[in-house]
Scaffold this active site. Sequence first.
Site, short mmCIF file in Angstrom:
data_model
loop_
_atom_site.label_atom_id
_atom_site.label_comp_id
_atom_site.label_asym_id
_atom_site.label_seq_id
_atom_site.Cartn_x
_atom_site.Cartn_y
_atom_site.Cartn_z
N GLY A 122 87.04 16.33 37.78
CA GLY A 122 85.78 17.01 37.81
C GLY A 122 85.80 18.25 38.74
O GLY A 122 85.16 19.08 38.35
N ASP A 123 86.09 18.26 39.95
CA ASP A 123 86.18 19.41 40.88
C ASP A 123 87.07 20.56 40.15
O ASP A 123 86.34 21.50 40.51
CB ASP A 123 87.13 18.86 42.24
#
Length: 308
Positions: free
Chosen positions: A248-249
């Site tokens: 996600g990052d």
Amino acid sequence: MIYTITVNPSIDYVVQLPHMTLGSVNRLAHTAKLPGGKGINVSQILNELDQPNRALGFMGGFTGTFISAALKAKGLECHFTKIADDTRINVKIHADEETELNGAGPDITTLEIDAFYQELAHLTEDDVVVMSGSLAPSLPDTFYYDIIQKVKAAGADFVIDTTGEALKKTLPSNPLVVKPNNHELADYYQTTFKNQADIIAAGQRMLAEGAQHVLISMAGDGGLLITPDQVYFSPAPKGHVINSVGAGDSMIGGFVGTFAKTHDAVESFRYGLACGSATAFSEDIATRAKINEILPLIQIKSVTESLH
Ligand SMILES: Nc1ncnc2c1ncn2[C@@H]1O[C@H](COP(=O)(O)OP(=O)(O)OP(=O)(O)O)[C@@H](O)[C@H]1O
Ligand SMILES: O=P(O)(O)OC[C@@]1(O)O[C@H](CO)[C@@H](O)[C@@H]1O
């Protein structure tokens, strides 16, 4: 300049074993110690994309020394505020399933907080500040909100990867992008999704509440991009998932880094998807080589028409 803020960095101690039995001695097949924390992961992707950025946050103790050295070796520009307490260690167990044990984080004093704010003293309207990850327990609940007020006063943009009440409080300040995953989005609106149209409707609501762009990540099911006049979907490319921590990052890093260069939301979505999958298919955060390998596999289509 893009600034990433990792208030609560970590050494991610990734351990692999075929099967874990609680209450027994388990022998590990493979271990890795990686510099972690959500903003740091975003900075690593920005670095791979040759996007100038500066990693900020709090760092201390022997763990902080390890992380700083590892990031320096990767060529990251780091301006962490030194603290007296030890930065945490998070344990990521890859056995039958993925289990994460995340530490609460160190004590941070008022003097250390004041020193950190100096790093944000010269923001300009050309800057973007990306805030990600948990707050250490000694920080006030309003910490991110206070930073957003400074960012807005300077005319800069911001991105915040948060959920729940914290997200509700920041949407009216118009974040450049928000990236809930589909489960976080359903929780946010206290609903369940029956189909893709339901997910899109919730994303459009988040846009109406203030986000400039909404990215919805759906792990192995791909992602959605919602802009004021279009909705795009892409499936995730198939591959061998090694470590999805930080996917996600990486998606945020790919989006923000490309948007800073192009101001093209769809191209930014393409890089976001490629960076997310490239990290899921790597042990650590993705390298440029892995991202380049995945980019041609990304297939984005507009689904705007199908909504009418
Ligand atoms: N199993 C997978 N196969 C292919 N791509 C994946 C996989 N998992 C993640 N990705 C890619 O990475 C993006 C972000 O992943 P995900 O939805 O898991 O984010 P997240 O929930 O914020 O993850 P995390 O908190 O673990 O970083 C997805 O939208 C997808 O493009
Ligand atoms: O405890 P937080 O701050 O919410 O999350 C921290 C963390 O799980 O997030 C990253 C993956 O997104 C890891 O590198 C790190 O260990």
